[in-house]
Motif scaffolding. Structure first.
Motif, PDB file in Angstrom:
ATOM      1  N   VAL A   1      -9.730   7.748 -11.647  1.00 37.77           N
ATOM      2  CA  VAL A   1     -10.373   9.020 -11.285  1.00 37.77           C
ATOM      3  C   VAL A   1     -11.431   8.775 -10.207  1.00 37.77           C
ATOM      4  CG1 VAL A   1     -11.804  10.915 -12.148  1.00 37.77           C
ATOM      5  CG2 VAL A   1      -9.934  10.028 -13.551  1.00 37.77           C
ATOM      6  N   GLY A   2     -12.192   7.683 -10.353  1.00 34.60           N
ATOM      7  CA  GLY A   2     -13.180   7.348  -9.331  1.00 34.60           C
ATOM      8  C   GLY A   2     -12.541   7.103  -7.982  1.00 34.60           C
ATOM      9  N   LEU A   3     -11.385   6.437  -7.976  1.00 35.03           N
ATOM     10  CA  LEU A   3     -10.683   6.173  -6.715  1.00 35.03           C
ATOM     11  C   LEU A   3     -10.214   7.470  -6.062  1.00 35.03           C
ATOM     12  CD1 LEU A   3      -9.725   3.863  -4.882  1.00 35.03           C
ATOM     13  CD2 LEU A   3      -7.565   3.876  -6.135  1.00 35.03           C
ATOM     14  N   LEU A   4      -9.768   8.415  -6.879  1.00 36.89           N
ATOM     15  CA  LEU A   4      -9.384   9.727  -6.333  1.00 36.89           C
ATOM     16  C   LEU A   4     -10.584  10.420  -5.697  1.00 36.89           C
ATOM     17  CD1 LEU A   4      -6.984  11.109  -9.109  1.00 36.89           C
ATOM     18  CD2 LEU A   4      -6.363  10.248  -6.845  1.00 36.89           C
ATOM     19  N   LEU A   5     -11.746  10.316  -6.330  1.00 36.85           N
ATOM     20  CA  LEU A   5     -12.953  10.892  -5.744  1.00 36.85           C
ATOM     21  C   LEU A   5     -13.282  10.215  -4.418  1.00 36.85           C
ATOM     22  CD1 LEU A   5     -15.499  12.689  -5.884  1.00 36.85           C
ATOM     23  CD2 LEU A   5     -16.624  10.805  -7.103  1.00 36.85           C
TER      24      LEU A   5
ATOM     25  N   ILE B   1     -13.539  12.108  -0.786  1.00 32.79           N
ATOM     26  CA  ILE B   1     -14.724  12.053   0.088  1.00 32.79           C
ATOM     27  C   ILE B   1     -14.353  11.474   1.447  1.00 32.79           C
ATOM     28  CG2 ILE B   1     -16.974  10.950   0.401  1.00 32.79           C
ATOM     29  CD1 ILE B   1     -17.311  11.069  -2.646  1.00 32.79           C
ATOM     30  N   PHE B   2     -13.583  10.395   1.433  1.00 32.69           N
ATOM     31  CA  PHE B   2     -13.221   9.727   2.685  1.00 32.69           C
ATOM     32  C   PHE B   2     -12.410  10.653   3.587  1.00 32.69           C
ATOM     33  CE2 PHE B   2     -10.645   6.944   5.357  1.00 32.69           C
ATOM     34  CZ  PHE B   2     -11.601   6.040   5.814  1.00 32.69           C
ATOM     35  N   ILE B   3     -11.374  11.283   3.028  1.00 37.03           N
ATOM     36  CA  ILE B   3     -10.518  12.159   3.831  1.00 37.03           C
ATOM     37  C   ILE B   3     -11.298  13.369   4.330  1.00 37.03           C
ATOM     38  CG2 ILE B   3      -8.520  13.700   3.724  1.00 37.03           C
ATOM     39  CD1 ILE B   3      -7.246  11.692   1.786  1.00 37.03           C
TER      40      ILE B   3
ATOM     41  N   ALA C   1     -18.524   6.633  -0.239  1.00 39.87           N
ATOM     42  CA  ALA C   1     -17.428   7.039  -1.126  1.00 39.87           C
ATOM     43  C   ALA C   1     -17.233   6.026  -2.245  1.00 39.87           C
ATOM     44  CB  ALA C   1     -16.136   7.186  -0.317  1.00 39.87           C
ATOM     45  N   GLY C   2     -17.319   4.733  -1.910  1.00 37.63           N
ATOM     46  CA  GLY C   2     -17.179   3.701  -2.931  1.00 37.63           C
ATOM     47  C   GLY C   2     -18.282   3.762  -3.969  1.00 37.63           C
ATOM     48  N   VAL C   3     -19.510   3.986  -3.510  1.00 40.19           N
ATOM     49  CA  VAL C   3     -20.641   4.079  -4.436  1.00 40.19           C
ATOM     50  C   VAL C   3     -20.496   5.315  -5.327  1.00 40.19           C
ATOM     51  CG1 VAL C   3     -23.144   4.407  -4.596  1.00 40.19           C
ATOM     52  CG2 VAL C   3     -22.201   2.777  -2.942  1.00 40.19           C
TER      53      VAL C   3
ATOM     54  N   LEU D   1     -19.141   7.628 -10.646  1.00 42.66           N
ATOM     55  CA  LEU D   1     -18.301   8.486 -11.482  1.00 42.66           C
ATOM     56  C   LEU D   1     -17.709   7.680 -12.639  1.00 42.66           C
ATOM     57  CD1 LEU D   1     -16.964  11.178 -12.081  1.00 42.66           C
ATOM     58  CD2 LEU D   1     -15.110  10.539 -10.531  1.00 42.66           C
ATOM     59  N   GLN D   2     -17.272   6.454 -12.350  1.00 44.08           N
ATOM     60  CA  GLN D   2     -16.822   5.578 -13.428  1.00 44.08           C
ATOM     61  C   GLN D   2     -17.955   5.311 -14.405  1.00 44.08           C
ATOM     62  OE1 GLN D   2     -14.438   4.400 -14.929  1.00 44.08           O
ATOM     63  NE2 GLN D   2     -14.943   2.409 -15.827  1.00 44.08           N
ATOM     64  N   GLY D   3     -19.205   5.341 -13.898  1.00 45.37           N
ATOM     65  CA  GLY D   3     -20.367   5.150 -14.752  1.00 45.37           C
ATOM     66  C   GLY D   3     -20.544   6.238 -15.787  1.00 45.37           C
ATOM     67  N   VAL D   4     -19.894   7.384 -15.595  1.00 50.36           N
ATOM     68  CA  VAL D   4     -19.917   8.442 -16.605  1.00 50.36           C
ATOM     69  C   VAL D   4     -19.098   8.019 -17.821  1.00 50.36           C
ATOM     70  CG1 VAL D   4     -19.279  10.846 -17.085  1.00 50.36           C
ATOM     71  CG2 VAL D   4     -20.278  10.229 -14.868  1.00 50.36           C
ATOM     72  N   PHE D   5     -18.059   7.192 -17.579  1.00 45.68           N
ATOM     73  CA  PHE D   5     -17.152   6.784 -18.658  1.00 45.68           C
ATOM     74  C   PHE D   5     -17.451   5.385 -19.199  1.00 45.68           C
ATOM     75  CE2 PHE D   5     -14.783   9.350 -15.489  1.00 45.68           C
ATOM     76  CZ  PHE D   5     -14.671  10.509 -16.232  1.00 45.68           C
TER      77      PHE D   5
END
Length: 625
Positions: free
Chosen positions: A429-433, A437-439, A578-580, A585-589
């Motif tokens: 999910v983080g990678l999708l975010l 952001i990048f696109i 975007a990476g940060v 976001l992964q930090g939420v899980f």
């Protein structure tokens, strides 16, 4: 067909496809939607807050608290004075310094004769002292050292004149430096005496203390004499080394930076707005460690985290040019390639399957393996890849040379494959975010291709991966229900400890959490970086952490806004941000700071972003002048 023609041909075909797609009904519809959303976003209060002028930064730097927090750096600046320069000049004139200087530069250059004498003397002393007269390994090493003595050339110099340098330039767009050594130290017979004496001392140290101590001492000398090389080695090595060794390297690099500034009479220590917020957080962490329910353990963890965070300040005070920065970014990505490649090999060949404890075997019967590579846990590996992948994609995206783009495309593909094999849903999910952001900020036209990919991917992904992704939010999965119960227990803790927290570390958490936990729900942490930060350091610690993130994203947003739209620097600024964002976001899980190596790399990536901000601003000021 030569390389340039292949690149021109593929680029032409890609441009034709984009032109056709742009004129299609679907392409026009997506473009209009994107432009409407973009106008609304650009004019929003949120964007204005992030891209506002420097007034807030200037006021903070004039404040009393900023001056107080700058005191440690002001204290360090006191040493970079005329008397310190004279002291350094005197040290450089001593025989000991000259001997160590000769040792370090011959080792950096990998001079064969010097290295042969060093290994022969050191190995001989070790064999005699340890009584390993019949060990074939040691005898073979001594024979190899004897062969090295027969030749007198430097490997690093040879690499500088070999085909390796052009290959780096062609495939990675990096100009590798092979001049880390002093050429004058590679001549004469006195250097062989230095090699013999140093070898004997290293042999005694290896025999009577530890071989690792001997190797570490030599490595420390290399870092002290060449800070940029030490930083590059550290950036590459973090995923492969134990935590304490990473902390030692971080402290060593900071100390080497301090000595370098003293020797040069450089009094300037950079403390940016992110660094200021970070020091605020560090002060709160220290205070909460003093009031911790497990004070001794919390203080030791606090000092460890300070050591790891110090690498942020080392980088922003050492990296001065974009060439240095992009070289470090390439080193970071290449290191990630080795980590990811090992993760893929691990998954394919089923290595270390006995360590697999991260899968609900009842719900995911088709998943027998999750890649975790050198980071010991698939979720931690995924968190690491969230920081690496956007930088790799940015290097691929912004490079114009065909073979460079192709190389980073291959590296990015391996990184993405390894990310899939971690089976870490939060990281996916983080990678999708990160991709969104990048696109969005690099080129919104590709949103339509991204949507098309989302329709295609379900048909080509393995069923195990697809089922794993679709299980996100399914409380029937023990992992999801387990986390939910931990969140609820942690929230109950916060009702009593929201103000000052319980202190840093798992020991403090495990002393208090069982009183609030649900039955049979044990946990070493809150599985959420924001809840964990508030549990450990209270509401002020959480506020300080959020200010660090806000300040960083604000700097990246302003940097992206002021740079040319298609410039490499702008693309890289967006990629790092975007990476940060994906990492948080992964930090939420999950508690993404639980692994201290990833913790160190997180602050390192923030330093990369801030260095990019400084170097581009410096270039713009020079152009205006």
């Amino acid at each position: 067909m030569n390389n340039s023609r292949i690149g021109d041909y593929l680029s032409a075909k890609w441009m034709i496809f984009l032109a056709w797609y742009g004129q299609s009904f679907f392409g026009k519809l997506i473009k209009r939607c994107y432009e409407a959303i973009s106008r609304t976003w650009t004019n929003s209060a949120f964007v204005r807050a992030f891209c506002a002028p420097d007034q807030w930064d200037g006021k903070v730097k004039k404040s009393l608290i900023y001056k107080i927090f700058y005191l440690p750096f002001a204290f360090l600046s006191l040493f970079a004075n005329s008397w310190a320069v004279r002291l350094c000049d005197w040290v450089k004139s001593t025989m000991l310094y000259k001997a160590v200087y000769c040792l370090v530069h011959n080792l950096i250059a990998v001079n064969t004769r010097f290295l042969g004498v060093f290994l022969l003397c050191g190995g001989g002393v070790y064999v005699i002292a340890a009584r390993e007269f019949t060990n074939p390994l040691y005898l073979g090493a001594l024979a190899f050292a004897l062969v090295l003595c027969l030749f007198d050339f430097s490997v690093l110099r040879a690499l500088g004149y070999s085909v390796v340098k052009p290959l780096f330039r062609i495939f990675l767009s990096v100009e590798p430096e092979f001049n880390y050594y002093d050429e004058t130290q590679l001549k004469g017979k006195k250097r062989l005496l230095v090699a013999a004496v140093a070898g004997v001392l290293a042999g005694f140290l290896a025999a009577y203390v530890s071989p690792l101590i001997a190797v570490g001492l030599v490595g420390a000398l290399v870092v002290l004499f060449n800070v940029p090389l030490g930083i590059a080695i550290t950036v590459f090595a973090i995923p492969f080394l134990p935590t304490m060794l990473c902390a030692g390297l971080a402290i060593l690099c900071f100390f080497a930076t301090f000595l370098k500034k003293c020797a040069a009479g450089d009094k300037e220590w950079k403390l940016d707005i992110v660094g200021f917020a970070l020091i605020t957080l560090m002060v709160i962490m220290f205070i909460c460690s003093l009031t911790s329910v497990a004070r001794e353990n919390s203080l030791s963890i606090c000092l460890l985290q300070f050591a790891l965070i110090s690498f942020y300040f080392t980088i922003i005070n050492t990296i001065k040019t974009k060439k240095q920065l992009y070289s470090l970014l390439s080193v970071f990505v290449i290191s990630g390639l080795f980590v990811a490649a090992y993760g893929v090999i691990q998954y394919v060949f089923g290595l270390d399957m006995d360590k697999q404890v991260w899968v609900d075997e009842e719900m995911f019967t088709d998943i027998k393996m999750r890649a975790f590579s050198t980071l010991e846990n698939p979720n931690v590996l995924g968190e690491y890849l969230l920081l690496v992948i956007p930088i790799s994609i940015a290097l691929m995206w912004s490079n114009k040379k065909f073979w460079t783009k192709f190389t980073y495309f291959g590296i990015s593909a391996v990184l993405l494959l390894c990310m899939i094999l971690t089976m870490s849903r939060g990281c996916w999910v983080g990678l999708l975010l990160a991709a969104a952001i990048f696109i969005t900020f690099v080129d919104g036209r590709y949103w339509s291709l991204g949507l098309l990919a989302l329709f295609i991917l379900p048909s080509i992904l393995p069923a195990s991966v697809l089922n794993r992704f679709l299980s996100i939010g399914n409380l029937g999965d023990t992992s999801s229900s387990y986390r939910l119960m931990i969140y609820l227990g942690t929230i109950q803790m916060l009702q009593d400890f929201w103000f000052v927290g319980i202190g840093l570390g798992s020991q403090a958490f495990n002393m208090v959490y069982p009183r609030y936990s649900y039955p049979s729900i044990d946990a070493p942490h809150a599985h959420n970086v924001f809840l964990q930060q508030m549990v450990e350091t209270g509401v002020f610690g959480l506020a300080a952490l959020l200010i660090v993130f806000f300040a960083f994203f604000r700097q990246m947003a302003r940097s992206a806004k002021t740079l040319a739209k298609k410039s490499m620097d702008r693309v890289m600024s967006i990629a790092i941000a975007a990476g940060v964002a994906a990492f948080l976001l992964q930090g939420v899980f999950d508690y993404v700071f639980y692994n201290y190596r990833v913790y160190m790399m997180f602050w390192m990536v923030l330093a990369f972003g801030m260095c990019l901000r400084y170097t581009t601003a410096r270039e713009k000021e020079a152009a205006d002048d």
